[in-house]
Design an enzyme around this catalytic site. Structure first.
Site, mmCIF file in Angstrom:
data_model
loop_
_atom_site.group_PDB
_atom_site.id
_atom_site.type_symbol
_atom_site.label_atom_id
_atom_site.label_comp_id
_atom_site.label_asym_id
_atom_site.label_seq_id
_atom_site.Cartn_x
_atom_site.Cartn_y
_atom_site.Cartn_z
ATOM 1 N N GLU A 438 46.342 37.066 39.365
ATOM 2 C CA GLU A 438 46.976 38.415 38.878
ATOM 3 C C GLU A 438 47.632 39.139 40.153
ATOM 4 O O GLU A 438 49.148 38.738 40.449
ATOM 5 C CB GLU A 438 45.890 39.357 38.618
ATOM 6 C CG GLU A 438 46.323 40.557 37.731
ATOM 7 C CD GLU A 438 45.295 41.025 36.577
ATOM 8 O OE1 GLU A 438 45.627 41.992 35.647
ATOM 9 O OE2 GLU A 438 44.155 40.613 36.696
ATOM 10 N N GLU A 715 35.703 45.740 41.524
ATOM 11 C CA GLU A 715 36.305 46.133 40.302
ATOM 12 C C GLU A 715 35.472 46.697 39.198
ATOM 13 O O GLU A 715 35.582 47.670 38.587
ATOM 14 C CB GLU A 715 37.011 45.199 39.616
ATOM 15 C CG GLU A 715 37.789 45.172 38.321
ATOM 16 C CD GLU A 715 38.612 44.257 37.713
ATOM 17 O OE1 GLU A 715 38.157 42.947 37.978
ATOM 18 O OE2 GLU A 715 39.373 44.264 37.042
#
Ligand code: BGC
Length: 846
Positions: A438, A715
């Site tokens: 990502e 996260e």
């Protein structure tokens, strides 16, 4: 009085620009209460008299490749004077390039893969009497420029990541060629422009193949100049020592490949798609920032030798090896170990591997055209005694401006993890994470982290670069891409809450920290267009006065990553989150409108905010402070954004407390609610509860991460579960390529946005006017803390609040920079107005 800092475009020296630069200076004085009376800033023949220390724009003429001396003479209110000088250089400005873009037109990238790095080469001669040499260079891809076998400059990943259709940076490096024959070799990897990017592994996003544009300028004592420019007389090769280099998979380097063994052919002239503006580097370059040595070395059950660097970072290894020709050494990277093995499932398709083929003897290898996010490195192919390994930490060159510490060591470790989260995700653009497939410029992540970022780092150059892309990529309808630069991200451009609000929240946080109106002025049209889009979508398909102000469509990430539900639940909370953020954005833009002298806009945005606030109450609550659908973020946002009043506030705060209690004293907020959670409590009479949440150590909580060994922010709150397994839950469906590795990273900074509360409430340090020209120090006591200290290097100098609590006595030291003033609020309720200087205040605490 002294001038303690003098910067041009936020750089103390070496500024090279193609635009009108900004000049700023800070003063230091032993005289209490000193403040600037006036200053004269001179740039060559240009001069301005000003009372501003920040944001003076040099608007005089600019000639290409010229050095401009800058001189500041300041006079204090006391009559004392100080002066200082610096300079800046201009780049090419509008000088047309003699150089032509070159590539290997016969090369095509394999599907979904990054291209093999291209190597460009040119030999050139210098005559006696060379007085100066430099190169101006850029590429589609990321390049490394070598002269006579030595890397030029110390940047990584030049020319940097921008919205290449709109703008592309070039770099200027001074060169030291030898007299006679020189060889320039430039390796260009696919990088962001051509390499595979996003978890879909798109490639050739901005260009079909790498390309190079460079001019080597040679200036001789007799006044003559030679320019060695890229063109068909350069050679190109695709079988150089870099066999593979790309963001996710890593790098493969074969040191046995020599230039003589490579196949060279004439380079082809090409033209980039689109017509980007090519500008002298205006962002902060990525550089090696520090070096870490291993804290532990183990052998995994699989036999891999594992090095622990003790800190999760973005960077690359640097290895000194004793080896034989042809020996291949493989370095794998991971953020965590599970069962003593590198855990790489969460990297999804990213291989994060550096592979090095050795020559004979002692040698050094360090990847140069990629980076990884990791704490652990697993090595195969070499005996440990033949290897010395360290980690080179890479991130954008951001001055670290903030420091926070307190008497609780776990909170200090949290602060460290927050700062490392920033460092590892400020790699040329603000990324969501540095490790998996990502590493994109997700806007929401920065939107919520912005105030914390601006406390800890001087984000000005970094942000100015990225916000230029935000502006360039804003949709016609006012939407902001969820990822900037979009770079192949598949989401359509639309107005979406929190993520899109970055166009307001990021410049606003930076303005408060740095006090320069320019960023606000430049972003103002973007903010207005975004708010217009948000208003339009709110009204769409809505019946009734209040529903017209509830922002529901087209799509919101909602309470992203809230630990009490799954992705469907996060999205379902979209309209509450979106409506509250819209109210807040109207409020902020109204303040910005005031600052920019747009009184009409300010009135309109305040009115709209009022309507949104009323709508939130009418549509979502019983009118008496109870949500019809209850969740923590649903209370947190209106409480923190000042959307409640009177008894409603009390009831909402009670309801939030109840939800926290029902969750066993735990938070249950996602990206949008987490930064506001402690403010929602502390601003509404619940300071103790705020500290309890801060100090909670069982999951979900900040200190759970820290106690579980987290050295960066995760996260998901329970990324590593108490039983030692990793929460690799994906986003459901399972059909997408991103399932399997799930969605879990150990280095996402969003939840670290609590850092703002540490500075603002625990140390008590907060700007009231841009750049801390006026600021407040009002520490909150609680959580058993006996001391705390926060300091920020403001544009005026260091502002500091440091307190201790002992035997019922509260002692506060405050440093107030020259030209600023501070209001102190002590725990006994007394207020004190302070001028510049160092102060100590004491009061009794019962
Ligand atoms: C990213 C996030 C981002 C989110 C948006 C994730 O894959 O890593 O941090 O903001 O998607 O939904």
């Amino acid at each position: 009085m002294r001038i303690s800092a003098l910067t041009v475009d936020a750089q103390p020296s070496g500024c090279l620009t193609d635009e009108q630069p900004r000049i700023a200076f800070a003063l230091d004085s032993d005289r209490a209460g000193e403040s600037l009376a006036s200053a004269r800033i001179t740039v060559g023949d240009w001069r301005v008299d000003t009372t501003d220390q920040v944001g003076t724009v040099y608007d005089g003429p600019l000639e290409p490749r010229t050095t401009y001396p800058v001189h500041v003479e300041a006079t204090g209110e006391s009559g004392e004077r100080a002066e200082a000088s610096t300079s800046f250089r201009t780049g090419r400005l509008d000088t047309p390039w003699v150089a032509r873009w070159i590539t290997d037109a016969a090369y095509d990238s394999p599907a979904k893969q990054s291209p093999v790095p291209m190597v460009f080469r040119r030999r050139f001669h210098t005559r006696p009497g060379l007085v100066r040499a430099w190169v101006e260079v850029t590429a589609l891809g990321v390049y490394e420029f070598d002269l006579n076998g030595e890397k030029v400059g110390d940047d990584y990943f030049a020319p940097g990541f921008t919205s290449y259709h709109h703008q592309l940076q070039y770099q200027t490096y001074d060169l030291a060629p030898v007299e006679g024959e020189n060889t320039a070799v430039v390796t260009v990897a696919g990088g962001w422009a051509v390499g595979s990017f996003t978890h879909k592994r798109k490639n050739t996003i901005y260009a079909d193949r790498q390309a190079l544009l460079a001019e080597i300028h040679l200036v001789y004592a007799d006044g003559t100049t030679d320019i060695v420019a890229t063109g068909p007389d350069w050679n190109v090769s695709t079988d150089g020592p870099f066999r593979m280099a790309e963001w996710y998979d890593g790098e493969t380097f074969d040191a046995t490949v020599t230039a003589d063994a490579q196949t060279w052919k004439a380079a082809d002239v090409t033209a980039p798609k689109g017509r980007p503006r090519i500008l002298a580097q205006y962002g902060a370059p990525v550089r090696a920032q520090r070096v870490l040595t291993p804290v532990a070395q183990t052998v995994a059950p699989s036999g891999e030798v594992v090095f622990d660097f003790g800190q999760n970072v973005a960077g690359v290894i640097r290895a000194r090896l004793r080896a034989e020709r042809g020996q291949t050494v493989v370095f794998r990277h991971a953020e965590v170990l599970v069962d003593d093995e590198l855990f790489v499932t969460s990297l999804r398709t990213a291989k994060a591997t550096a592979t090095y083929t050795c020559v004979d003897g002692e040698q050094t290898y360090s990847p140069r055209l990629t980076y990884m996010g990791f704490r652990y490195v697993g090595v195969r192919g070499i005996r440990p005694e033949d290897l010395e390994i360290e980690t080179v930490v890479l991130h954008s060159d951001l001055p670290e401006t903030g420091e926070f510490s307190c008497s609780n060591d776990l909170v200090n470790r949290l602060q460290s993890a927050i700062q490392w989260g920033g460092r590892s995700n400020f790699v040329d653009i603000p990324t969501d994470c540095p490790q998996r497939d990502e590493r994109e410029g997700w806007t929401g992540d920065y939107a919520v982290f912005a105030p914390t970022a601006s406390y800890n780092f001087d984000m000005s150059r970094f942000l100015a670069k990225w916000l230029r892309d935000v502006a360039a990529e804003q949709g016609r309808g006012g939407g902001i891409p969820m990822v900037v630069p979009r770079a192949g991200n598949p989401f359509p451009v639309m107005a979406t809450a929190t993520w899109g609000d970055v166009c307001i929240l990021a410049p606003w946080a930076e303005y408060l920290a740095r006090g320069d109106l320019r960023m606000l002025r430049e972003q103002y049209p973007v903010m207005k267009r975004f708010l217009k889009a948000a208003g339009w979508w709110s009204a769409l398909l809505s019946v009734g006065r209040h529903n017209r102000r509830i922002w529901r469509y087209p799509f919101h990430f909602g309470d992203w990553t809230a630990p009490d539900t799954d992705v469907r639940g996060w999205l379902r909370r979209g309209r509450w989150v979106a409506t509250a953020y819209l109210a807040q954005s109207y409020a902020i833009v109204a303040q910005i409108a005031d600052l920019l002298g747009r009184a009409d806009d300010a009135v309109r945005y305040r009115r709209l905010r009022g309507e949104v606030v009323a709508a939130y109450r009418e549509v979502f609550t019983d009118g008496r402070g109870r949500l019809k659908t209850e969740f923590q973020t649903g209370y947190v946002l209106p409480l923190a954004f000042g959307m409640t009043s009177g008894e409603e506030t009390e009831a909402m705060a009670d309801n939030l407390s109840r939800l926290i209690a029902e969750a066993g004293g735990h938070l249950a907020t996602g990206f949008p609610g987490t930064p506001q959670l402690l403010f929602a409590l502390s601003e509404n009479g619940r300071v103790d509860e705020a500290f309890e949440l801060l100090l909670q150590t069982s999951s979900p909580s900040w200190l759970y991460m820290v106690e579980s060994g987290g050295t960066t922010i995760w996260e998901r709150w329970d990324a590593l579960r108490p039983d030692g397994t990793v929460n690799i839950a994906d986003l459901g469906g399972g059909s997408d390529e991103d399932s399997g590795g799930g969605m879990v990273s150990f280095n996402h900074y969003a939840a670290g946005a609590v850092g703002e509360w540490l500075y603002r409430r625990v140390a008590g340090l907060e700007p009231l006017e841009g750049g801390y020209r006026r600021f407040r120090v009002a520490p909150l006591l609680g959580g058993g803390l006996t001391s705390a200290e926060g300091s920020v290097l403001t544009p005026y100098g260091r502002a500091r609040s440091s307190w201790t609590l002992a035997d019922g006595r509260f002692t506060l030291e405050v440093d107030v920079p020259v030209s600023t003033s501070c209001t102190v609020e002590l725990p006994d309720g007394t207020r004190h107005d302070l001028d510049s200087g160092s102060h100590e205040l004491v009061c009794a605490v019962v």
